[in-house]
Design an enzyme around this catalytic site. Sequence first.
Site, PDB file in Angstrom:
ATOM      1  N   SER C 167       0.829  -1.200   0.000  1.00 17.87           N
ATOM      2  CA  SER C 167       0.000   0.000   0.000  1.00 17.87           C
ATOM      3  C   SER C 167       0.864   1.251   0.000  1.00 17.87           C
ATOM      4  O   SER C 167       0.641   2.181  -0.779  1.00 17.87           O
ATOM      5  CB  SER C 167      -0.915  -0.022   1.220  1.00 17.87           C
ATOM      6  OG  SER C 167      -1.437   1.257   1.465  1.00 17.87           O
ATOM      7  N   HIS C 251      14.707   3.429  10.836  1.00 16.14           N
ATOM      8  CA  HIS C 251      15.029   4.826  11.080  1.00 16.14           C
ATOM      9  C   HIS C 251      14.428   5.748  10.029  1.00 16.14           C
ATOM     10  O   HIS C 251      13.738   6.702  10.389  1.00 16.14           O
ATOM     11  CB  HIS C 251      16.516   5.094  11.297  1.00 16.14           C
ATOM     12  CG  HIS C 251      16.668   6.521  11.654  1.00 16.14           C
ATOM     13  ND1 HIS C 251      16.447   7.000  12.916  1.00 16.14           N
ATOM     14  CD2 HIS C 251      16.822   7.610  10.878  1.00 16.14           C
ATOM     15  CE1 HIS C 251      16.501   8.314  12.901  1.00 16.14           C
ATOM     16  NE2 HIS C 251      16.735   8.711  11.677  1.00 16.14           N
ATOM     17  N   TYR C 255      11.442   9.220  10.137  1.00 14.21           N
ATOM     18  CA  TYR C 255      11.405  10.504   9.425  1.00 14.21           C
ATOM     19  C   TYR C 255      10.236  10.567   8.460  1.00 14.21           C
ATOM     20  O   TYR C 255       9.725  11.642   8.164  1.00 14.21           O
ATOM     21  CB  TYR C 255      12.740  10.781   8.741  1.00 14.21           C
ATOM     22  CG  TYR C 255      13.792  11.077   9.773  1.00 14.21           C
ATOM     23  CD1 TYR C 255      13.663  12.184  10.598  1.00 14.21           C
ATOM     24  CD2 TYR C 255      14.835  10.220   9.999  1.00 14.21           C
ATOM     25  CE1 TYR C 255      14.558  12.434  11.611  1.00 14.21           C
ATOM     26  CE2 TYR C 255      15.752  10.461  11.009  1.00 14.21           C
ATOM     27  CZ  TYR C 255      15.605  11.572  11.809  1.00 14.21           C
ATOM     28  OH  TYR C 255      16.491  11.802  12.818  1.00 14.21           O
ATOM     29  N   HIS C 301      19.987   2.663  16.987  1.00 16.56           N
ATOM     30  CA  HIS C 301      19.034   1.899  17.799  1.00 16.56           C
ATOM     31  C   HIS C 301      19.691   0.656  18.378  1.00 16.56           C
ATOM     32  O   HIS C 301      19.051  -0.112  19.092  1.00 16.56           O
ATOM     33  CB  HIS C 301      17.830   1.489  16.954  1.00 16.56           C
ATOM     34  CG  HIS C 301      17.051   2.668  16.456  1.00 16.56           C
ATOM     35  ND1 HIS C 301      16.020   3.226  17.188  1.00 16.56           N
ATOM     36  CD2 HIS C 301      17.162   3.416  15.335  1.00 16.56           C
ATOM     37  CE1 HIS C 301      15.534   4.254  16.519  1.00 16.56           C
ATOM     38  NE2 HIS C 301      16.209   4.391  15.386  1.00 16.56           N
TER      39      HIS C 301
HETATM   40  C1  HEA Z   1       8.934  11.130  14.385  1.00 12.83           C
HETATM   41  C2  HEA Z   1       9.745  10.312  14.844  1.00 12.83           C
HETATM   42  C3  HEA Z   1      11.149  10.549  15.316  1.00 12.83           C
HETATM   43  C4  HEA Z   1      11.986  11.620  15.109  1.00 12.83           C
HETATM   44  C5  HEA Z   1      11.768  12.871  14.297  1.00 12.83           C
HETATM   45  C6  HEA Z   1      13.209  11.299  15.810  1.00 12.83           C
HETATM   46  C7  HEA Z   1      14.317  12.129  15.818  1.00 12.83           C
HETATM   47  C8  HEA Z   1      15.553  11.773  16.358  1.00 12.83           C
HETATM   48  N1  HEA Z   1      15.822  10.631  17.064  1.00 12.83           N
HETATM   49 FE1  HEA Z   1      14.503   9.184  17.560  1.00 12.83          FE
HETATM   50  N2  HEA Z   1      13.262   7.607  17.797  1.00 12.83           N
HETATM   51  C9  HEA Z   1      11.983   7.489  17.339  1.00 12.83           C
HETATM   52  C10 HEA Z   1      11.294   8.418  16.594  1.00 12.83           C
HETATM   53  C11 HEA Z   1      11.842   9.614  16.158  1.00 12.83           C
HETATM   54  N3  HEA Z   1      13.090  10.094  16.442  1.00 12.83           N
HETATM   55  C12 HEA Z   1      11.401   6.243  17.748  1.00 12.83           C
HETATM   56  C13 HEA Z   1       9.998   5.747  17.423  1.00 12.83           C
HETATM   57  C14 HEA Z   1      12.385   5.585  18.497  1.00 12.83           C
HETATM   58  C15 HEA Z   1      12.276   4.264  19.252  1.00 12.83           C
HETATM   59  C16 HEA Z   1      12.092   3.064  18.421  1.00 12.83           C
HETATM   60  C17 HEA Z   1      11.954   1.861  19.316  1.00 12.83           C
HETATM   61  O1  HEA Z   1      12.986   1.394  19.823  1.00 12.83           O
HETATM   62  O2  HEA Z   1      10.814   1.411  19.539  1.00 12.83           O
HETATM   63  C18 HEA Z   1      13.532   6.463  18.491  1.00 12.83           C
HETATM   64  C19 HEA Z   1      14.736   6.135  19.106  1.00 12.83           C
HETATM   65  C20 HEA Z   1      15.896   6.871  18.958  1.00 12.83           C
HETATM   66  C21 HEA Z   1      17.191   6.399  19.337  1.00 12.83           C
HETATM   67  C22 HEA Z   1      17.512   5.011  19.933  1.00 12.83           C
HETATM   68  C23 HEA Z   1      17.390   5.046  21.393  1.00 12.83           C
HETATM   69  C24 HEA Z   1      17.559   3.715  22.000  1.00 12.83           C
HETATM   70  O3  HEA Z   1      16.751   2.830  21.727  1.00 12.83           O
HETATM   71  O4  HEA Z   1      18.505   3.562  22.755  1.00 12.83           O
HETATM   72  C25 HEA Z   1      18.083   7.394  19.052  1.00 12.83           C
HETATM   73  C26 HEA Z   1      19.540   7.328  19.282  1.00 12.83           C
HETATM   74  O5  HEA Z   1      20.298   7.989  18.714  1.00 12.83           O
HETATM   75  C27 HEA Z   1      17.320   8.494  18.472  1.00 12.83           C
HETATM   76  C28 HEA Z   1      17.853   9.693  18.026  1.00 12.83           C
HETATM   77  C29 HEA Z   1      17.136  10.671  17.358  1.00 12.83           C
HETATM   78  C30 HEA Z   1      17.739  11.904  16.865  1.00 12.83           C
HETATM   79  C31 HEA Z   1      19.165  12.341  17.016  1.00 12.83           C
HETATM   80  C32 HEA Z   1      16.742  12.577  16.223  1.00 12.83           C
HETATM   81  C33 HEA Z   1      16.886  13.900  15.503  1.00 12.83           C
HETATM   82  O6  HEA Z   1      16.238  13.866  14.266  1.00 12.83           O
HETATM   83  C34 HEA Z   1      16.384  15.053  16.296  1.00 12.83           C
HETATM   84  C35 HEA Z   1      16.838  16.361  15.727  1.00 12.83           C
HETATM   85  C36 HEA Z   1      16.207  17.560  16.360  1.00 12.83           C
HETATM   86  C37 HEA Z   1      16.756  18.388  17.250  1.00 12.83           C
HETATM   87  C38 HEA Z   1      18.118  18.160  17.792  1.00 12.83           C
HETATM   88  C39 HEA Z   1      16.011  19.554  17.798  1.00 12.83           C
HETATM   89  C40 HEA Z   1      16.030  20.805  16.970  1.00 12.83           C
HETATM   90  C41 HEA Z   1      17.387  21.291  16.671  1.00 12.83           C
HETATM   91  C42 HEA Z   1      17.879  22.493  17.087  1.00 12.83           C
HETATM   92  C43 HEA Z   1      17.067  23.456  17.882  1.00 12.83           C
HETATM   93  C44 HEA Z   1      19.237  22.848  16.625  1.00 12.83           C
HETATM   94  C45 HEA Z   1      20.316  22.941  17.636  1.00 12.83           C
HETATM   95  C46 HEA Z   1      20.457  21.734  18.466  1.00 12.83           C
HETATM   96  C47 HEA Z   1      21.592  21.174  18.856  1.00 12.83           C
HETATM   97  C48 HEA Z   1      22.929  21.514  18.305  1.00 12.83           C
HETATM   98  C49 HEA Z   1      21.554  20.187  19.961  1.00 12.83           C
HETATM   99  N4  HEA Z   1      15.994   8.145  18.433  1.00 12.83           N
HETATM  100 CU   LIG Z   2      16.393   6.276  14.608  1.00 15.40          CU
END
Ligand code: HEA
Ligand SMILES: [Cu+2]
Lengths: 382, 308, 528
Positions: C167, C251, C255, C301
């Site tokens: 889908s 991952h 996004y 992850h």
């Molecule tokens: C919409 C969903 C989404 C989004 C957008 C993100 C965004 C990010 N995620 Fe996340 N993540 C998940 C959904 C998401 N994640 C999910 C579902 C899991 C768990 C899965 C599971 O195990 O079940 C997970 C798990 C997860 C892990 C694994 C953790 C673990 O299991 O041990 C990590 C590790 O690096 C991580 C990192 C990040 C980072 C670095 C971003 C970056 O994209 C964030 C970037 C944004 C910012 C940093 C803020 C804005 C920036 C500024 C204001 C600029 C200046 C900032 C600095 C210089 C600090 N995420």
């Molecule tokens: Cu991820």
Amino acid sequence: MLPKAKLWLGLVVAALTLFSTNLQAAWELNMTQGVTQISRDTYDLHMQILWWCVAIGVVVFGVMLWSIINHRKSKGAVSATFHESTKVEIIWTVIPFVILILMAIPATRVLTEAYDSSESEIDIQVTGYQWRWEYKYLRQDANEEEVSFYSIMSTSREEISNDLPKQEHYLLDVDNPLVIPINKKVRFLVTANDVIHAWWVPAFAVKKDAIPGFINEAWTIVEEPGIYRGQCAELCGLDHGFMPIVVHAVEQEEYDAWYAEKQEQARVTREMANNVVTMSEALENGEQIYARNCVACHQAAGTGLPPAFPALAGSDVVNGDLRANIDLLINGVPGTAMAAYGRQLNPIELAAVITFIRNSFGNTTGDLVQPADVNTILQEAQ
Amino acid sequence: MASAGSHDTYYVPEQTKLPFFASIGLFLTVYGLGNVLNDIKSSESATFSTLVALVGFIILSFILFQWFSTVIRENHAGMNSDQLKRSYVWGMGWFIFSEVMFFAAFFGALFYVRTFAVSWLGGEGDKGVTGDILWPNFEAVWPVIENPNSELFANPHEAMDVKEWTPAFFAKYLPFWNTLILMTSSVTVHFAHTALKAENRKGLIQWLSVTVALGVIFLFLQVFEYYEAYAHYGLTLDSGIYGSTFFLLTGFHGFHVTLGTFMLAVMLARAIKGHFKPDDHFGFEAASWYWHFVDVVWVGLFIFVYLL
Amino acid sequence: MSAAHDDHHHGPAKGFTRWLYTTNHKDIGSMYLWFSFAMFLLGGTFAMVIRAELFQPGLQLVDPNFFNQMTTMHGLIMVFGAVMPAFVGLANWMIPMMIGAPDMALPRMNNWSFWILPFAFAMLSATLFMEAGAPNFGWTFYAPLSTTYAPETVTFFIFAVHIMGASSIMGSINIIATILNMRAPGMTLMKMPLFVWTWLITAYLLIAVMPVLAGVVTMMLFDIHFGTSFFNAAGGGDPVLFQHVFWFFGHPEVYIMILPAFGIVSAIIPTFARKRLFGYDSMVYATASIAFLSFIVWAHHMFTVGMPIAGELFFMYATMLIAVPTGVKVFNWVATMFRGSMTFETPMLFAIAFVVLFTMGGFTGLMLAITPADFQYHDTYFVVAHFHYVLVPGAVFSIMAATYYWLPKWTGHMYDETLGKLHFWLSFIGVNILFFPQHFLGLAGMPRRIPDYALQFADFNWISSIGGFLFGASQLILLVVVIKCVKGGKKATAQVWEGAQGLEWTVDSPAPYHTFATPPDPKLIHAQ
Ligand code: HEA
Ligand SMILES: [Cu+2]
Ligand code: HEA
Ligand code: CUA
């Protein structure tokens, strides 16, 4: 934004103060600093990144808040027309990049250190099972008695089902804790026997996945004697939540004494495998072993949780051929959660638990299994 | 890209029953198939489940046939603008990209297993302690002929790899001939295309027939290879990681060849019916792209599964 | 040719078969949105079971096996059933209108993309009622818990994932073909609204990774039913192989759930700030960078699986880098608000809350990216807090913002602003009470996916559950608002919002059944 932020913060705080009367300990809000160099480094790293984020947040949300307050239509604000600037785009690309480099440097240092498991003084093989840990101290020479044992949660099922009051270390207590000396580099060889588990003790900042068929290395040097608790940190099925880890870190002398005693125990058990037990001894012993090892799946009343876990009450295996029953216990059922207990329990325990299941839950075979019987079959298998 | 003029003629079809009933067909197919697999695993009779899957599959195939017929009919009726045809081009292109990624998953698995997992199990590399303690008897060689636990996963007697790099060996080596066959077929399908564009219908039909024939021969040889593997080499799906990667990669490729051959056969039928015009034959082009894609995947397979 | 058909083209067909057989992008968009909302309620109900069980220590409501089923189904349904279809629904409704196209490029396939979904989720949900029980191995379904040790319903789970993948792939092909091929004359790529841009890139991500997910579940299927040993060391495979392939999909998947949200917020903030979006070009490049980086960070992850150190470092650095383009986006939104002329209708409130709370989730994401620190955070409630912050006040809030923003365009009526604001404030407060304390729980050491916990975690769990019930109950307000708005209300003008820009605001409200059968006047197309 701030009025909103204040509102909910206020609400939370109000709720907290209202209901915090029954609190025993201070609320833990932050990561533990732990008792090893690595755990303290990790904590510092954590705080450093946290403060960077707070600082960035204050700036970004500050500007936003200021705009929200001042540039609202109701205040007569008229919108400006600018909509791009290569200069500021470059600035706010470069600054975060630089901040990230500043974060990456200490992170790399700590990681490199945490990964250096060389030159250990004690090696312990840690094996995850559904749902217990096995600790095996690797021998320096093959003639020593081998020290190895299982560590199972000792919180009673009644506490979990709210039929008994919960004790202090609810869900975090085990029958046989791991014992290690302080100030010695202990290396853990982490693996698993069925599904993936993860061995985690927060106070050491050690968390390593236990992958069936593979070995991961981790290490620690504990600086203070004490009892440290952790939990399995990878979903491993039914009782993932009930798979705690307890480590006693003790002075060297205490450790040596404990180790010697364990070796002695191992010798005695090996020799006792020829003793003859009585029915009542076997039943009593077997019930305890059953409660510790089997209830999770087959349940206290032997009813199991069909279809995943068969009932032992009225089971064909348990009421059928004795030899087949012993074989099943020793070898398990490959590809199912039924593990090979020949590796986990000693002949006395195996004999006892088999006697127990064959004479409980309405099963009335009357069989009394002797450790020696089991031992012969075990030997044959090898 | 978006040229004015072609815009006011985009054909938006009326309501259609096709997709909804195709969904039902698809659902019955997989639901039935799931039950078949579970029945077999728990040694129960799978007759009813098979029936469900079969009915679903028939519905699905029937509807897809209708669907494609409709599209062809519409095109012949002149309802498709150039812009709509471009949509089909994009659609086919991205569909092939998704197929590439599907194979990428299996190739990735192969690379991972070869470079990491097997070495570690054999006591080499960063996690070599694994092999030293848990699998003292296992040796890291590819193809894996002795499995870490050969009681659970019976060892194959022999692999499908290249045993000697001599012409004499390659002269008897099926995968080598299969490579030649597929490469040739990519060329013949191209000749067919050239003939089509030159309005040489006879040439088109001839070259396309040759291509289809080559596809069938390829499949025939592959079936023969599988037969050899099972009957004489002890190389099966459950003979450890070598068999697993071997059969999954070559098997899914073979499945795609089957599909591609089928598509080309349909194109052949359409060519015989005179469906294609030099400037309007996207159905043919799509099938030939697919064929080239299948061919490229095979080259990857030949190198990484057989040669290296 | 549509000219010849114009006599049939005035309005929708009558009766319920309108919905079964439709090829109209607006009908299909509506179906996606309703389906997504139903899944949100279902997944939310599972979450309520989780929160109720975790309300107090001890097991009171469900047994651990059922708890695991709830966690798994909650994650799967929310991700694949609620968030993704909602974005696809919005894409269906809005992209053709935003680029001045008469419909989606492949309307029949569009219908098929939708209709296979309800079947897939029916099959997945049906496992709850089967003897062996629903999948209980987490939405990440790590082998061998999901293979050798799985309940037999895993087979249906696998096929359901295959169908969802099909889908998504068909939907994405359609979206890409539409955007690349159907733009009205004058609608150059760099004049497209950001929602269209973010969806173009999202669709690309989907086509790149959904097949990989299909591949990994296929390997599972073979391990379970045909004796292969991909994820079994005894045959030379490796359980960690599963994780690599899964997260190569997983991952980018996260996004996929946030890029369209960026697009939505980039439409709403300029409207209510009455000021052009700041840094349009850099927004496009930032989105593309995020998409590119998302392919090379998957193993963050898996920091605890015991990768060689070079891998750990590479994935840490690559992950940290994502903060840069994401930061650019956040700064651009703030700069758009700066010196604007702002009003705070419900869509704007949700959009502002999105920026703040998503950023907080981003910050914790960055903390998680720091490998040695992740050893402490991994598989605790800190991770749960992180991803709910980016997903609930992130992705879900953006969907709500979009709903309020375009609802008048869809229905022709203004929604009830008072109820909308009430919905926002209750959601905003609720979501923070729900997820903020989970940071503390995680740091203090509470693992995720457990049905019962040690006593020191009792208080924050209690608070979190209260927040959960509050947040959950508030969502019923949205249902009321939408139904009221569909039924009637103040007539909406074509423009709807004073500051709104873009082609969708040049057509009537409600938007006619067919829009832009002839392309719009190029003069109407402005730079964004
Ligand atoms: C919409 C969903 C989404 C989004 C957008 C993100 C965004 C990010 N995620 Fe996340 N993540 C998940 C959904 C998401 N994640 C999910 C579902 C899991 C768990 C899965 C599971 O195990 O079940 C997970 C798990 C997860 C892990 C694994 C953790 C673990 O299991 O041990 C990590 C590790 O690096 C991580 C990192 C990040 C980072 C670095 C971003 C970056 O994209 C964030 C970037 C944004 C910012 C940093 C803020 C804005 C920036 C500024 C204001 C600029 C200046 C900032 C600095 C210089 C600090 N995420
Ligand atoms: Cu991820
Ligand atoms: C987009 C995705 C998404 C969304 C929107 C949510 C929304 C919510 N999530 Fe979920 N969550 C995940 C994705 C998501 N989650 C994922 C991927 C996991 C990991 C799974 C895994 O570990 O495998 C997870 C795991 C997860 C856990 C951890 C479970 C565990 O580790 O054991 C918890 C616990 O609190 C939780 C809670 C909630 C709550 C309370 C909501 C609320 O926001 C939901 C609110 C919505 C409703 C409640 C429905 C609407 C209202 C009604 C139906 C009316 C009835 C209301 C009442 C009875 C009050 N989620
Ligand atoms: Cu063992 Cu979780």
